[in-house]
Motif scaffolding. Structure first.
Motif, PDB file in Angstrom:
ATOM      1  N   PRO A  79      21.028  74.643  74.097  1.00 22.64           N
ATOM      2  CA  PRO A  79      19.895  75.576  74.021  1.00 22.64           C
ATOM      3  C   PRO A  79      20.302  76.945  73.504  1.00 22.64           C
ATOM      4  CG  PRO A  79      19.867  74.365  76.087  1.00 22.64           C
ATOM      5  CD  PRO A  79      21.169  74.028  75.423  1.00 22.64           C
ATOM      6  N   GLY A  80      19.607  77.411  72.496  1.00 21.14           N
ATOM      7  CA  GLY A  80      19.878  78.727  71.952  1.00 21.14           C
ATOM      8  C   GLY A  80      21.091  78.813  71.050  1.00 21.14           C
ATOM      9  N   LYS A  81      21.699  77.671  70.751  1.00 18.03           N
ATOM     10  CA  LYS A  81      22.895  77.678  69.912  1.00 18.03           C
ATOM     11  C   LYS A  81      22.684  76.808  68.676  1.00 18.03           C
ATOM     12  CE  LYS A  81      26.217  78.590  73.611  1.00 18.03           C
ATOM     13  NZ  LYS A  81      27.504  78.164  74.232  1.00 18.03           N
ATOM     14  N   GLU A  82      23.559  76.991  67.710  1.00 18.97           N
ATOM     15  CA  GLU A  82      23.505  76.175  66.507  1.00 18.97           C
ATOM     16  C   GLU A  82      24.124  74.802  66.768  1.00 18.97           C
ATOM     17  OE1 GLU A  82      23.687  79.702  63.101  1.00 18.97           O
ATOM     18  OE2 GLU A  82      25.285  78.222  63.252  1.00 18.97           O
ATOM     19  N   ARG A  83      23.715  73.860  65.957  1.00 20.85           N
ATOM     20  CA  ARG A  83      24.291  72.519  66.057  1.00 20.85           C
ATOM     21  C   ARG A  83      25.768  72.583  65.679  1.00 20.85           C
ATOM     22  NH1 ARG A  83      21.150  68.399  62.576  1.00 20.85           N
ATOM     23  NH2 ARG A  83      22.291  69.461  60.900  1.00 20.85           N
ATOM     24  N   GLU A  84      26.584  71.838  66.406  1.00 19.89           N
ATOM     25  CA  GLU A  84      28.016  71.852  66.144  1.00 19.89           C
ATOM     26  C   GLU A  84      28.570  70.433  66.073  1.00 19.89           C
ATOM     27  OE1 GLU A  84      30.188  73.792  69.265  1.00 19.89           O
ATOM     28  OE2 GLU A  84      29.502  72.389  70.812  1.00 19.89           O
ATOM     29  N   PHE A  85      29.632  70.313  65.340  1.00 19.36           N
ATOM     30  CA  PHE A  85      30.337  69.049  65.193  1.00 19.36           C
ATOM     31  C   PHE A  85      31.045  68.688  66.495  1.00 19.36           C
ATOM     32  CE2 PHE A  85      32.850  65.763  63.343  1.00 19.36           C
ATOM     33  CZ  PHE A  85      34.141  65.925  63.822  1.00 19.36           C
ATOM     34  N   VAL A  86      30.981  67.409  66.870  1.00 19.62           N
ATOM     35  CA  VAL A  86      31.676  66.934  68.056  1.00 19.62           C
ATOM     36  C   VAL A  86      32.809  65.974  67.686  1.00 19.62           C
ATOM     37  CG1 VAL A  86      31.458  65.625  70.198  1.00 19.62           C
ATOM     38  CG2 VAL A  86      29.637  67.208  69.509  1.00 19.62           C
ATOM     39  N   ALA A  87      32.474  64.929  66.938  1.00 23.07           N
ATOM     40  CA  ALA A  87      33.475  63.918  66.595  1.00 23.07           C
ATOM     41  C   ALA A  87      32.982  63.111  65.403  1.00 23.07           C
ATOM     42  CB  ALA A  87      33.740  62.994  67.775  1.00 23.07           C
ATOM     43  N   ALA A  88      33.926  62.480  64.716  1.00 23.69           N
ATOM     44  CA  ALA A  88      33.576  61.599  63.603  1.00 23.69           C
ATOM     45  C   ALA A  88      34.598  60.476  63.534  1.00 23.69           C
ATOM     46  CB  ALA A  88      33.535  62.364  62.285  1.00 23.69           C
ATOM     47  N   ILE A  89      34.177  59.380  62.920  1.00 19.14           N
ATOM     48  CA  ILE A  89      35.053  58.226  62.768  1.00 19.14           C
ATOM     49  C   ILE A  89      34.859  57.657  61.371  1.00 19.14           C
ATOM     50  CG2 ILE A  89      33.333  56.684  63.810  1.00 19.14           C
ATOM     51  CD1 ILE A  89      35.731  55.107  65.016  1.00 19.14           C
ATOM     52  N   SER A  90      35.963  57.330  60.720  1.00 20.78           N
ATOM     53  CA  SER A  90      35.894  56.822  59.359  1.00 20.78           C
ATOM     54  C   SER A  90      35.253  55.440  59.322  1.00 20.78           C
ATOM     55  CB  SER A  90      37.292  56.777  58.750  1.00 20.78           C
ATOM     56  OG  SER A  90      38.115  55.885  59.466  1.00 20.78           O
ATOM     57  N   CYS A  91      34.937  55.009  58.107  1.00 23.82           N
ATOM     58  CA  CYS A  91      34.160  53.784  57.952  1.00 23.82           C
ATOM     59  C   CYS A  91      34.831  52.560  58.582  1.00 23.82           C
ATOM     60  CB  CYS A  91      33.873  53.536  56.484  1.00 23.82           C
ATOM     61  SG  CYS A  91      35.347  53.378  55.465  1.00 23.82           S
ATOM     62  N   GLY A  92      36.158  52.469  58.495  1.00 26.91           N
ATOM     63  CA  GLY A  92      36.868  51.317  59.039  1.00 26.91           C
ATOM     64  C   GLY A  92      37.521  51.568  60.380  1.00 26.91           C
ATOM     65  N   SER A  93      37.144  52.664  61.013  1.00 28.42           N
ATOM     66  CA  SER A  93      37.661  53.052  62.339  1.00 28.42           C
ATOM     67  C   SER A  93      39.125  53.463  62.318  1.00 28.42           C
ATOM     68  CB  SER A  93      37.487  51.921  63.375  1.00 28.42           C
ATOM     69  OG  SER A  93      36.139  51.569  63.510  1.00 28.42           O
ATOM     70  N   GLY A  94      39.709  53.623  61.137  1.00 31.44           N
ATOM     71  CA  GLY A  94      41.119  53.973  61.084  1.00 31.44           C
ATOM     72  C   GLY A  94      41.426  55.415  61.401  1.00 31.44           C
ATOM     73  N   SER A  95      40.429  56.279  61.269  1.00 28.96           N
ATOM     74  CA  SER A  95      40.651  57.709  61.493  1.00 28.96           C
ATOM     75  C   SER A  95      39.544  58.273  62.357  1.00 28.96           C
ATOM     76  CB  SER A  95      40.686  58.459  60.161  1.00 28.96           C
ATOM     77  OG  SER A  95      41.733  57.997  59.332  1.00 28.96           O
ATOM     78  N   THR A  96      39.937  59.100  63.308  1.00 25.73           N
ATOM     79  CA  THR A  96      38.974  59.792  64.155  1.00 25.73           C
ATOM     80  C   THR A  96      39.248  61.290  64.112  1.00 25.73           C
ATOM     81  OG1 THR A  96      40.377  59.440  66.098  1.00 25.73           O
ATOM     82  CG2 THR A  96      38.620  57.836  65.711  1.00 25.73           C
ATOM     83  N   TYR A  97      38.206  62.042  64.352  1.00 27.43           N
ATOM     84  CA  TYR A  97      38.269  63.491  64.257  1.00 27.43           C
ATOM     85  C   TYR A  97      37.485  64.074  65.427  1.00 27.43           C
ATOM     86  CZ  TYR A  97      38.767  61.587  59.534  1.00 27.43           C
ATOM     87  OH  TYR A  97      39.120  60.821  58.443  1.00 27.43           O
ATOM     88  N   TYR A  98      38.008  65.145  66.027  1.00 28.86           N
ATOM     89  CA  TYR A  98      37.362  65.732  67.187  1.00 28.86           C
ATOM     90  C   TYR A  98      37.350  67.256  67.096  1.00 28.86           C
ATOM     91  CZ  TYR A  98      37.995  61.127  69.275  1.00 28.86           C
ATOM     92  OH  TYR A  98      37.954  59.783  69.526  1.00 28.86           O
TER      93      TYR A  98
END
Length: 122
Positions: A40-59
């Motif tokens: 609430p009251g804040k901008e949207r922020e990145f939390v996590a992502a995962i590559s198409c083949g699940s080989g790479s994750t990002y946090y």
């Protein structure tokens, strides 16, 4: 393409939740999937992502070591396992699909789900 996030709810600090994101209408396995949140009251922020083949994750640094992103391409579903939740994790969480396989800062996400609310009480 349509994305449907689910699994949000009310949880006490220190607790866990697992969010799910059901995807339809596109070849899910070709594209990066991400989770974002907006408090609430804040901008949207990145939390996590995962590559198409699940080989790479990002946090994001704020969730590293507490959240785990995964995906099941056969089921067209992505997940975000959240543990050791804190009140500052309270937000609407959105899943999104990108236009490429791998994540990088500023990578475009062109398909978004409707969001699911996570509330962490102290």
């Amino acid at each position: 393409v349509q994305l449907q996030a689910s699994g949000g709810g009310l949880v006490q600090a220190g607790g866990s939740l697992r969010l799910s994101c059901a995807v339809s209408g596109r070849t899910f396995s070709r594209y990066v999937m991400g989770w974002f949140r907006q408090a609430p009251g804040k901008e949207r922020e990145f939390v996590a992502a995962i590559s198409c083949g699940s080989g790479s994750t990002y946090y994001a640094d704020s969730v590293k070591g507490r959240f785990t992103i995964s995906r099941d391409n056969a089921k067209y579903t992505g997940y975000l396992q959240m543990s050791s939740l804190k009140p500052e994790d309270t937000a609407v969480y959105y899943c999104a699909a990108g236009t490429q396989c791998y994540y990088y800062a500023g990578a475009p996400f062109n398909s978004w789900g409707q969001g699911t609310l996570v509330t962490v009480s102290s």
